[in-house]
Scaffold this active site. Sequence first.
Site, PDB file in Angstrom:
ATOM      1  CE  LYS A  72       8.299  -3.838   7.943  1.00 42.84           C
ATOM      2  NZ  LYS A  72       8.125  -2.538   7.316  1.00 42.84           N
ATOM      3  NE  ARG A 140       0.845  -0.850   6.717  1.00 46.57           N
ATOM      4  CZ  ARG A 140       0.492  -1.171   7.963  1.00 46.57           C
ATOM      5  NH1 ARG A 140      -0.713  -1.641   8.208  1.00 46.57           N
ATOM      6  NH2 ARG A 140       1.338  -1.029   8.967  1.00 46.57           N
TER       7      ARG A 140
END
Length: 187
Positions: A72, A140
Amino acid sequence: MSKQAKVLSEQEVKQVLAMIATNRHAERNRAIFMLSYLAGLRAIEIASLRVSDIAVDDKVQDRIVLNKTQTKGNDARVIFVSDKLRKELKSYLESITVRVDSQPLFFGQKGSFSRHSICMLLGRIYEQAGIKGASSHSGRRTFATTLADKGIGIRVIQRLMGHSHISTTAQYVDVRDSQLEQAVQLI
């Protein structure tokens, strides 16, 4: 991040792993979950992995180097692979019958996984394990919070998560009552 993904308890991680073990694609799904939970990888990063990103000559590397197209924000980053994760990835690699270094690490009946299919898969796994409020980001967030629980500093967590700003990392870390209790005992 508006609504935060659930941070998993140790018991919920065990529930997830028990549920995955009953699945037809147990090795693959376990490896996907473990990359999120043990390394804090994003769905897009998991989907972009190739066999050659994690292993050289059938040996799982201690670092995964993601180029800017795999992350990302178009920033290359290095993922440090723990002994526990290395064992998980080795087990998964051994389960793949036909393996080509340049092929995607994870694939299904329709080919390689996309970011969206990884998100959907993790969501289904959590739902089947009976965990409410969990999403593809739960592994995460659990990774970041577990590190903080163990006393790892926010700057180290920031680097491991691949965040540009420490304020983003702070949003990922849940503060638990056990941390507060330990903190006041230090005085």
